[in-house]
Design a protein around this motif. Structure first.
Motif, PDB file in Angstrom:
ATOM      1  N   TRP A 147       0.514  -1.595   0.094  1.00 20.63           N
ATOM      2  CA  TRP A 147      -0.369   0.049   0.155  1.00 20.63           C
ATOM      3  C   TRP A 147       0.721   0.978  -0.084  1.00 20.63           C
ATOM      4  CZ3 TRP A 147       0.424   3.660   4.126  1.00 20.63           C
ATOM      5  CH2 TRP A 147       0.974   3.192   5.157  1.00 20.63           C
ATOM      6  N   ARG A 148       2.165   1.387  -0.028  1.00 20.99           N
ATOM      7  CA  ARG A 148       2.850   2.251   0.507  1.00 20.99           C
ATOM      8  C   ARG A 148       3.376   2.721  -0.964  1.00 20.99           C
ATOM      9  NH1 ARG A 148       7.424   0.627   3.750  1.00 20.99           N
ATOM     10  NH2 ARG A 148       7.858   2.830   4.173  1.00 20.99           N
ATOM     11  N   GLU A 149       3.434   1.851  -1.479  1.00 23.82           N
ATOM     12  CA  GLU A 149       3.864   2.235  -3.006  1.00 23.82           C
ATOM     13  C   GLU A 149       2.960   2.879  -4.011  1.00 23.82           C
ATOM     14  OE1 GLU A 149       5.281  -1.763  -4.410  1.00 23.82           O
ATOM     15  OE2 GLU A 149       6.508  -1.897  -3.648  1.00 23.82           O
ATOM     16  N   GLY A 153      -0.419   6.286  -0.263  1.00 25.38           N
ATOM     17  CA  GLY A 153       0.709   5.953  -0.090  1.00 25.38           C
ATOM     18  C   GLY A 153       1.401   6.817   1.039  1.00 25.38           C
ATOM     19  N   GLU A 154       2.325   6.887   0.343  1.00 26.62           N
ATOM     20  CA  GLU A 154       3.443   8.421   0.927  1.00 26.62           C
ATOM     21  C   GLU A 154       2.787   8.943   1.787  1.00 26.62           C
ATOM     22  OE1 GLU A 154       7.381  10.035   0.586  1.00 26.62           O
ATOM     23  OE2 GLU A 154       6.166   9.831  -1.071  1.00 26.62           O
ATOM     24  N   GLU A 157       0.826   8.073   4.766  1.00 20.06           N
ATOM     25  CA  GLU A 157       2.132   7.470   5.760  1.00 20.06           C
ATOM     26  C   GLU A 157       1.999   8.454   7.289  1.00 20.06           C
ATOM     27  OE1 GLU A 157       5.279   3.916   6.388  1.00 20.06           O
ATOM     28  OE2 GLU A 157       5.085   5.478   4.643  1.00 20.06           O
ATOM     29  N   ARG A 227      11.380   6.157  -3.414  1.00 20.24           N
ATOM     30  CA  ARG A 227      10.720   6.362  -2.565  1.00 20.24           C
ATOM     31  C   ARG A 227      11.284   5.084  -1.848  1.00 20.24           C
ATOM     32  NH1 ARG A 227       3.956   6.967  -3.705  1.00 20.24           N
ATOM     33  NH2 ARG A 227       4.394   8.986  -4.250  1.00 20.24           N
ATOM     34  N   ARG A 231      13.420   5.022   2.202  1.00 25.10           N
ATOM     35  CA  ARG A 231      13.196   4.363   3.528  1.00 25.10           C
ATOM     36  C   ARG A 231      14.178   3.619   3.253  1.00 25.10           C
ATOM     37  NH1 ARG A 231       7.586   4.389   0.892  1.00 25.10           N
ATOM     38  NH2 ARG A 231       7.805   2.019  -0.601  1.00 25.10           N
TER      39      ARG A 231
END
Length: 345
Positions: A147-149, A153-154, A157, A227, A231
């Protein structure tokens, strides 16, 4: 035998009404002298957490109570909770990277915030249709999961990292029109800060992020790849000196993404990080040369590209880029010469 006097017919006895009036006057005086308490019914309605308990059975009584509160200067010194709380500076929070501004609508409770590994129950509104964000309540795990992609998402978060349990907030994005995004954090499980992880755990997570970033880069998605690399770098930055050698590769890969994203200034900085640790890193020298050329720093670009060719004379990419820089330099010189002739001719 004496008989009590009898009032004539048609003549009223005014002595009893007079006495009753005096009693009523005394009672009214006592009531006025008593201090006025705020209406307890109103206070109880305002603090009750149950929405059903906030409805009076008699609508007319509700109207009377509301009328008594409006414009009554004697009762304006009652409970402070009756006055709406003004927006405070602490209700606004700007993300350090400038990607959004958060305005707290409902304050959460406690001081804890989601950390790495926290499972968060959230609900979001305001994203465009087709964004891929699940409708209604959904569960997201901080720092983990595909989901962060997603495009959202970013952003989510970053916001969750600043929220407390039960908090509801609006997000204002620079340059975005339309209604703001609203995000609610109902609950979350306990997680861990990155500094609480063991070094081996951080390195393992960083390797996963790097592998995923490389996969995305090869699939033609440099934005999401950047991204992942970013991270991974944040995880490794907390390691004690000298740090992980993985940082060199990550900075070099990040520079490649930044060049494709049209960010030569950031790409040059990422290459600087690599060359501080490995001055002869050919990929970093080449990519910094390309970045300097895009920034118009042709002398610096020429110097970096010549260093690459000095070690690898058959490097075709460096040869082609150096040729472009030389042509661009000649055009600049010709334009400067023409400007001087016009000025002094």
């Amino acid at each position: 035998m004496e008989t009590p006097p009898v009032n004539p017919v048609g003549e009223k006895d005014t002595s009893q009404p007079q006495q009753q009036w005096e009693k009523n006057l005394d009672l009214t005086t006592q009531i006025r002298q008593q201090p006025r308490d705020p209406p307890t019914e109103i206070l109880e309605l305002r603090v009750s957490p149950d929405p059903d308990s906030q409805t009076l059975e008699n609508p007319q009584e509700t109207e009377k109570l509301a009328t008594g509160l409006e414009g009554d200067s004697d009762k304006s010194h009652g409970s402070a909770s009756e006055v709406p709380e003004p927006l405070q500076a602490s209700d606004l929070w700007s993300c350090p990277d400038g990607s959004f501004v958060k305005k707290i609508i409902i304050r959460g409770h406690g001081l804890d915030k989601p950390k790495l590994g926290s499972r968060c129950r959230v609900q979001a509104f305001g994203f465009t249709l087709g964004s891929g964000l699940p409708e209604g309540w959904t569960e997201l795990t901080m720092g983990l999961g595909p989901w962060r992609e997603e495009t959202w998402g970013e952003l989510i978060e970053k916001c969750l990292e600043s929220m407390c349990q039960g908090e509801q907030a609006e997000l204002q994005l620079p340059g975005r029109s339309g209604p703001p995004i609203r995000l609610t954090l109902a609950s979350f499980t306990q997680g861990r800060d990155s500094w609480e992880l063991e070094a081996t755990e951080k390195e393992a997570l960083a390797r996963e992020e790097r592998a995923r970033g490389t996969e995305l880069f090869r699939a033609g998605n440099p934005e999401l790849a950047a991204r992942c690399y970013g991270r991974a770098l944040r995880l490794l930055l907390t390691l004690p000196p000298p740090g992980s050698p993985e940082r060199t590769v990550l900075h070099a890969n990040l520079a490649a993404c930044q060049l494709l994203l049209g960010q030569p200034h950031l790409a040059a900085q990422s290459c600087d990080r690599v060359l501080e640790r490995e001055p002869g890193h050919l990929k970093a020298l080449y990519r910094r040369g390309v970045a300097q050329a895009a920034l118009g720093n042709l002398e610096k670009a020429t110097a970096d590209l010549k260093k690459v060719l000095a070690v690898d004379p058959k490097n075709r990419a460096a040869q082609e880029e150096l040729g472009k820089v030389i042509i661009q330099g000649k055009k600049q010189d010709a334009g400067l010469a023409q400007g001087l002739r016009k000025m002094f001719g």
